[in-house]
Scaffold this active site. Structure first.
Site: not given
Length: 777
Positions: A29, A32, A452, A649, A653
């Site tokens: 549970c 725990c 971008d 990419d 960036d």
């Protein structure tokens, strides 16, 4: 532009910390989870610890110089739990991903069988007990019947219920409590009271209490809780389907060339540098580079690319993809845990074992929940014993058992991790790799997306536009001469010119006296004529005016000019072609109520042209922005109270990706961009941005539903179990019904999370550009 594989989507830690995932045994549970995390975080050298109840895995970041595996294991054991050993081969080497998955699946299957058997036997005994106790014409007194039932009930209590006692005892010796504590207390009280009534009924009669056993309740509670855990285990097994499906793509063997002969070997025996033969219809076993032969390879299972990719000498091939009609030989470059598939699996596994911020609320409540419930149970017993109707002890006992049994922190602990497991798994199937629960939750709140330009909304590689010829020249002549001179150049713009010329069968004229001027252009003699090919500045420096063609290519990213014998002959505009799906990506985000911005280092003219083509308003365009400026632009939007996602990419960036609430890297980009991102799109299609946000929103909605049910269940039913309806309606809750409700609450949460498996992304949104995403750097 540099390309990379999904392997780079899994960044190394930015600090000296190491990370390890340890399978935990004995959790039941949210309390725990909370206890293990507290013990781990108190361990010197541990910087972060997250425990996932659904996967039963602890993800730990630690400083190896301070803490090691022994210290981590000791902390978990001190909390009252055990670390399951990782699967290993016969020689002690850590097993492969497939072996690990098989071992984990086998362990889960064994656990399910054990739970199923114990639950079936316990429920059968409970049904028989109830049948005998409530049979209308049974020729036995209640005292005689109690002697019949005491044996089966005791067997169920300590055989089927042994797992509860082990876990409760483990917690108790470490001065802790958990869900198993509640089950043990509730069933033990019912069983012990019934045994005492059976052995010494006269004691109760002397006290004015009618002897009554609760063997039916103790056996039914054990059986129903076990049945709930069995159903829960079956449902949880379905949430790990993404990893199983990914691993299922892997070949089992490889055909390698040794000493001139081809030998079939198990996949784990393939080494970097081996020559591997792939025949038609076979899976590519590992990552590599083709050295001989040609074929078409279907990569859709990893990248979403619907069309087979033509491969030949020098081309990259990715393990787990399917070969088509041809045969080829390649040299292995990545094997085992270094392949693209292995890194994707590892990323998904980490994401599924992560924790969303919203989950911490459930963990904190779970940490104090069980002691509170035991206190409420004691209070309930006291109130019924003092204020309840006769027989007071019987009513007080039943109410106490019902309260401790019906309370369910399991549902709270499973509410978030099960949804994250399914959500990140569905994302992986669609080529959307999400780092973890925090990124998944934050993506659902995004209301501004910053794109971008280069490589994100555009293809990121120059292509030649319409060739413009000056008076007295033809477009084909301009292309033919320019390409002939550019044959000796390695400039990217030259590659665009040569590609067009090759398509037209041009650009093969002999060139004498070739000379390249770095950053400017090239010159040479073509059939006796002096030719110059390069920038406007290059031609002007050579005394050639270009005024007649200066405005010829308004939307071009760059223009290359051709001069012949001191006179401008033509212009070759180079454009960065807009991805055909870019406009649809912007439209999908706009419809979803998200602001879309374009931030680029390119000039204003080019930026405005691209923005207009894809549907971004002119007032949301920022041009000529340096890398630091991109991060500042993201910060400015965040200052307006917006939750911002940055999509890029390139290396430039990376600062903006790191600054954004959610950084989304295009999988065809640079390593640094992916390392700074929270989400990586394996393909290059920008429409996957909208898909990722939609998946995140749907996952967050399921998490909220789960938490509402988990908290609402306890808020409503614990007071009912305490007896608040008895003074008004005369209604009390039976312990067996309480056990059934408790079991089904956990099952309902997991089942609700499984609804995410019906999520259907637009497959087109993960196809384009995906080839480069799995190519080696």
């Amino acid at each position: 532009m540099q390309t990379t594989s999904p392997a780079t989507a899994i960044p190394e830690p930015a600090t000296p910390d190491a990370e390890i995932q340890l399978p935990i045994e004995g959790m039941s549970c949210a309390s725990c989870v909370n206890r293990i995390e507290r013990f781990l975080r108190k361990t010197p050298g541990v910087t972060e610890a997250n425990v996932n109840l659904a996967t039963e895995v602890a993800t730990i970041r630690y400083v190896p110089e301070i803490a090691g595996l022994d210290e981590l294991r000791a902390a978990i054991e001190a909390a009252g739990y055990e670390v399951r050993p990782l699967p290993q081969t016969a020689d002690g080497v850590r097993a492969s991903l497939v072996d690990e998955a098989d071992a984990e699946a086998a362990e889960r299957a064994r656990e399910q069988r054990s739970l199923g058997l114990s639950a079936a036997v316990a429920l059968a005994v409970a049904a028989a007990t109830m049948g005998l106790m409530y049979a209308p014409a049974l020729p036995l007194t209640m005292e005689q019947l109690a002697w019949v039932l005491i044996g089966p009930a005791t067997f169920i209590q300590f055989w089927a219920g042994r797992r509860f006692y082990r876990a409760a005892w483990r917690a108790a010796i470490h001065r802790s409590t958990g869900m198993d504590t509640l089950v043990v207390v509730g069933t033990s009280v019912a069983w012990a009271y019934s045994v005492l009534v059976t052995l010494a009924p006269s004691i109760f009669r002397a006290a004015g209490i009618e002897p009554q056993t609760y063997f039916d309740s103790s056996t039914a509670i054990v059986g129903l809780v076990l049945m709930g855990r069995w159903l829960e285990a079956r449902a949880k097994a379905q949430t790990v389907g993404a990893i199983k499906e990914l691993l299922g793509l892997q070949a089992q063997s490889a055909r390698i060339v040794r000493g001139g002969a081809e030998v079939d070997v198990p996949l784990e025996e393939v080494r970097v540098g081996d020559l591997v033969r792939v025949r038609p219809g076979e899976r590519v076993p590992v990552d590599g580079r083709v050295v001989e032969g040609e074929s078409a390879v279907d990569e859709s299972m990893l990248t979403g690319e619907p069309m087979p990719v033509e491969v030949g000498p020098g081309a990259q091939v990715i393990g787990a993809t399917m070969n088509g009609h041809g045969t080829f030989m390649f040299r292995a470059t990545r094997v085992g845990r270094d392949t693209a598939l292995a890194h994707i699996v590892e990323l998904v596994r980490r994401a599924q074992g992560s924790k969303a911020p919203i989950a911490r609320l459930a963990d904190r409540i779970g940490g104090i929940f069980v002691p509170v419930v035991l206190g409420l149970g004691a209070l309930t017993f006291g109130l019924w014993f003092v204020l309840g109707p006769d027989p007071k002890l019987t009513h007080a006992l039943v109410a106490f058992i019902t309260v401790v049994v019906i309370s369910c922190p399991c549902a709270m602990g499973l509410a978030t991790p099960t949804a994250i497991m399914v959500g990140t798994g569905k994302g992986a199937e669609a080529g959307i790799l999400i780092r973890g629960g925090e990124a998944l939750e934050l993506a659902a709140r995004i209301d501004a997306v910053v794109f971008d330009k280069t490589g994100t909304l555009t293809r990121g590689r120059p292509t030649l536009g319409e060739v413009i010829a000056a008076p007295g020249f033809s477009a084909s002549e301009v292309l033919d001469i320019a390409a002939s001179v550019e044959r000796g150049s390695e400039h990217p713009l030259a590659a665009a010119i040569l590609a067009r010329a090759d398509e037209a069968g041009l650009g093969r004229r002999p060139v004498d006296g070739f000379e390249a001027v770095a950053g400017r252009g090239v010159r040479g003699r073509v059939e006796g004529r002096e030719a110059m090919v390069g920038t406007a500045a290059f031609l002007k420096a050579g005394g050639v005016g270009i005024a007649a063609l200066a405005a010829a290519a308004e939307a071009a990213s760059a223009v290359t000019y051709l001069a012949l014998d001191g006179r401008v002959a033509g212009a070759l505009p180079t454009i960065d072609e807009i991805k055909p799906e870019a406009a649809e990506a912007v439209r999908e985000l706009t419809v979803a109520g998200i602001e879309v911005w374009l931030v680029t280092g390119d000039g204003a003219r080019v930026a405005r042209s691209v923005a207009a083509a894809v549907g971004i308003p002119a007032d949301r365009v920022m041009a000529e922005v340096l890398p630091a400026g991109k991060a500042e632009a993201v910060a400015a939007l965040a200052a307006r109270g917006l939750h911002v996602a940055m999509v890029g990419d390139g290396i430039n960036d990376a600062p903006a990706l790191a600054r954004a609430d959610v950084g989304i890297a295009i999988g065809t980009g640079a390593d640094a961009a992916m390392e700074a991102s929270d989400v990586t799109l394996v393909g290059g299609d920008p429409r996957a941005v909208a898909t990722a946000i939609r998946l995140s929103r749907q996952t967050r909605r399921v998490i909220r539903q789960n938490l509402f049910w988990a908290f609402g269940y306890n808020v409503v039913l614990i007071p009912v179990a305490m007896g608040v309806l008895y003074p008004v309606l005369g209604i009390t809750l039976n312990p067996a019904l309480a056990a059934g409700a408790m079991a089904m609450s956990s099952v309902s949460v997991v089942t609700n999370s499984l609804r995410l498996r019906r999520f259907r992304p637009d497959v087109r949104a993960v196809a384009a550009g995906s080839r480069a995403a799995v190519a080696a750097t």
